[in-house]
Scaffold this motif. Structure first.
Motif, short mmCIF file in Angstrom:
data_model
loop_
_atom_site.label_atom_id
_atom_site.label_comp_id
_atom_site.label_asym_id
_atom_site.label_seq_id
_atom_site.Cartn_x
_atom_site.Cartn_y
_atom_site.Cartn_z
N ILE A 103 0.84 -1.21 0.00
CA ILE A 103 0.00 0.00 0.00
C ILE A 103 0.87 1.25 0.00
CG2 ILE A 103 -1.64 1.34 1.39
CD1 ILE A 103 -2.71 -1.45 2.34
N VAL A 104 1.90 1.25 0.86
CA VAL A 104 2.77 2.43 0.94
C VAL A 104 3.57 2.60 -0.35
CG1 VAL A 104 4.80 3.36 2.12
CG2 VAL A 104 2.90 2.46 3.44
N LEU A 105 4.09 1.51 -0.89
CA LEU A 105 4.86 1.62 -2.13
C LEU A 105 3.99 1.98 -3.32
CD1 LEU A 105 7.36 -1.37 -1.82
CD2 LEU A 105 7.79 1.06 -1.46
N GLY A 106 2.73 1.58 -3.31
CA GLY A 106 1.82 1.89 -4.40
C GLY A 106 1.22 3.28 -4.30
N SER A 107 1.40 3.93 -3.17
CA SER A 107 0.84 5.26 -2.98
C SER A 107 1.68 6.29 -3.72
CB SER A 107 0.79 5.58 -1.49
OG SER A 107 0.43 6.92 -1.30
N LYS A 108 1.03 7.09 -4.53
CA LYS A 108 1.76 8.12 -5.27
C LYS A 108 2.23 9.24 -4.35
CE LYS A 108 -2.38 10.63 -6.60
NZ LYS A 108 -3.16 11.17 -7.65
N PHE A 109 1.53 9.44 -3.22
CA PHE A 109 1.92 10.48 -2.29
C PHE A 109 3.26 10.18 -1.63
CE2 PHE A 109 -2.79 10.76 -2.15
CZ PHE A 109 -2.90 11.98 -2.79
N SER A 110 3.47 8.93 -1.28
CA SER A 110 4.73 8.55 -0.63
C SER A 110 5.91 8.77 -1.56
CB SER A 110 4.68 7.08 -0.20
OG SER A 110 3.68 6.89 0.76
#
Length: 174
Positions: free
Chosen positions: A116-123
């Motif tokens: 989820i974190v790696l797929g988040s564009k914001f991160s």
């Protein structure tokens, strides 16, 4: 037969000269290792529960911001909490199969969180451009909690494998 009475001076019971030490029972080191492992695992499960509560908090904040909640995030939190319950039952009742299931399920939960974190564009945006980190505190907090959760998970797997090894009866040489 004379009853043994403790003496105040030397701390040894009267009626013995100290030569009966060879008849005293000794606890096998495996059992002390199991007790220490269970204690360590209970602390790790508590730490994982705190990380899962942070995951729930981030989901609630996303709902309050009227953002779309990711199904993977919901499934990660549910799997995480179920794995913690299974792990606690396995730890308390010394059930090896429960501990193995706990390791598998909690690993799946943390892998989903990482995805989820790696797929988040914001991160990715925050890590590429650190100048706007004040506006992305929420995403940084989520990423930091996943990293902490990963470190706890690695240590929990190490502890659980050691605990399972010490719980299992020793192999007899034929």
């Amino acid at each position: 037969m004379q009853q043994r009475k403790s003496t105040i001076g030397n701390g040894r019971p009267s009626g013995t000269d100290g030569s009966d030490f060879s008849y005293r029972m000794v606890v096998d080191s495996r059992y002390t290792k199991v007790a220490k492992g269970k204690s360590r695992l209970s602390k790790l499960i508590l730490a994982q529960a705190i990380v899962e509560l942070v995951g729930v908090l981030t989901m609630v904040l996303s709902i309050l911001k009227e953002e779309i909640v990711d199904r993977l995030a919901v499934s990660s939190v549910i799997i995480g909490f179920v794995s913690l319950i299974i792990g606690e039952l396995g730890r308390r009742r010394s059930r090896i199969n429960f501990l193995k299931c706990y390791m598998f399920a909690s690993s799946i939960a943390i892998l989903l969180s990482i995805a989820i974190v790696l797929g988040s564009k914001f991160s990715l945006e925050v890590f590429q451009d650190m100048s706007g980190w004040e506006t992305k505190k929420f995403e940084l907090f989520r990423s930091a909690s996943v990293v902490v959760g990963l470190m706890i998970q690695i240590y929990a797997i190490k502890t659980t494998v050691s605990l399972i090894h010490n719980m299992s009866p020793p192999k007899r040489a034929s």
